[in-house]
Design a protein around this motif. Sequence first.
Motif, short mmCIF file in Angstrom:
data_model
loop_
_atom_site.label_atom_id
_atom_site.label_comp_id
_atom_site.label_asym_id
_atom_site.label_seq_id
_atom_site.Cartn_x
_atom_site.Cartn_y
_atom_site.Cartn_z
N SER A 1 0.83 -1.21 0.00
CA SER A 1 0.00 0.00 0.00
C SER A 1 0.86 1.26 0.00
N SER A 2 2.00 1.23 0.71
CA SER A 2 2.87 2.42 0.69
C SER A 2 3.49 2.62 -0.68
N ALA A 3 3.87 1.52 -1.34
CA ALA A 3 4.42 1.62 -2.70
C ALA A 3 3.34 2.12 -3.65
N HIS A 4 2.11 1.63 -3.50
CA HIS A 4 1.00 2.08 -4.34
C HIS A 4 0.76 3.58 -4.16
N ASP A 5 0.74 4.04 -2.91
CA ASP A 5 0.55 5.47 -2.64
C ASP A 5 1.66 6.30 -3.27
N ALA A 6 2.89 5.80 -3.20
CA ALA A 6 4.04 6.51 -3.79
C ALA A 6 3.88 6.61 -5.30
N ILE A 7 3.50 5.52 -5.91
CA ILE A 7 3.31 5.52 -7.37
C ILE A 7 2.21 6.49 -7.77
N GLN A 8 1.11 6.48 -7.04
CA GLN A 8 -0.01 7.40 -7.34
C GLN A 8 0.46 8.85 -7.22
N TYR A 9 1.18 9.15 -6.15
CA TYR A 9 1.66 10.52 -5.96
C TYR A 9 2.60 10.94 -7.10
N LEU A 10 3.56 10.09 -7.43
CA LEU A 10 4.54 10.44 -8.46
C LEU A 10 3.89 10.60 -9.83
N ARG A 11 2.90 9.78 -10.14
CA ARG A 11 2.19 9.95 -11.41
C ARG A 11 1.40 11.25 -11.43
N GLN A 12 0.81 11.56 -10.31
CA GLN A 12 0.01 12.80 -10.21
C GLN A 12 0.89 14.04 -10.36
N GLU A 13 2.05 14.02 -9.74
CA GLU A 13 2.93 15.19 -9.76
C GLU A 13 3.78 15.28 -11.02
N GLU A 14 4.03 14.18 -11.67
CA GLU A 14 4.84 14.12 -12.89
C GLU A 14 6.14 14.92 -12.75
N LEU A 15 7.03 14.42 -11.91
CA LEU A 15 8.32 15.06 -11.71
C LEU A 15 9.16 14.95 -12.97
N SER A 16 10.01 15.92 -13.18
CA SER A 16 10.95 15.87 -14.31
C SER A 16 12.12 14.96 -13.96
N VAL A 17 12.89 14.59 -14.96
CA VAL A 17 14.09 13.79 -14.71
C VAL A 17 15.05 14.54 -13.80
N PHE A 18 15.08 15.87 -13.93
CA PHE A 18 15.98 16.67 -13.09
C PHE A 18 15.54 16.63 -11.63
N ALA A 19 14.23 16.71 -11.40
CA ALA A 19 13.72 16.66 -10.03
C ALA A 19 14.03 15.29 -9.42
N VAL A 20 13.73 14.23 -10.15
CA VAL A 20 14.00 12.88 -9.65
C VAL A 20 15.49 12.72 -9.32
N HIS A 21 16.33 13.13 -10.25
CA HIS A 21 17.76 12.95 -10.06
C HIS A 21 18.29 13.76 -8.87
N LEU A 22 17.97 15.04 -8.83
CA LEU A 22 18.54 15.88 -7.77
C LEU A 22 17.98 15.53 -6.40
N ILE A 23 16.70 15.17 -6.32
CA ILE A 23 16.15 14.78 -5.02
C ILE A 23 16.81 13.48 -4.54
N THR A 24 16.96 12.51 -5.42
CA THR A 24 17.57 11.24 -5.00
C THR A 24 19.04 11.42 -4.65
N GLN A 25 19.73 12.29 -5.35
CA GLN A 25 21.17 12.46 -5.12
C GLN A 25 21.47 13.35 -3.91
#
Length: 198
Positions: A127-151
């Motif tokens: 359920s936590s993974a499902h919630d995360a996927i729903q949030y990320l699809r809704q927000e549609e982060l850019s590759v730059f956002a994904v990369h810089l946040i993870t790094q």
Amino acid sequence: MNALTFESVEALHANLEQQFQIIDEQMKSAEAAERHLVDILNHALYSQNTELCLSLIPYMDSEQGKLAYQYCSKTRRLSTILRIIELESKSGKTLFVWNCRDEASLMEKYMLSLFALRRLLFRLSDSSAHDAIQYLRQEELSVFAVHLITQNDLIIPTPSLYEKIIAIYSGLWNDHDIHQLLYLIAHSITNKENYRHE
């Protein structure tokens, strides 16, 4: 070994007092710099002025900005957000700040994005993974956002995390976006390897 004398203890105490005074002054300067940063950012977000947002990057590189970065965790995250906006702006992507009207809503979006990425990484439950996927699809982060946040925010990304992210955005990102993310990942790995060998 020499015994401590009253004079040496007094000198040590005076030195410590001086160091604490310097730290206290730096903290006050850092807090003032953070307030300045947040005030300008609030104005920029309220007026949806991307150029004003980006004008904060040189301020972050100034002496005051560096103090705020050193002492205030919020400032470190705002610096990451400004770098995301800069890259998105140059690439013509939807900006991370889209739909954020103040610093509080921007920080909330950042933190929710960070938590969603962490949920994917740690997969505590389906359920936590499902919630995360729903949030990320809704927000549609850019590759730059994904990369810089993870790094930049205490995530040690794994290949499987990136595979999950690419799968989430497969219908939203084009091939160029995916290649760009893979390039950024490879570049950061190379930089870390070079740093270890210095």
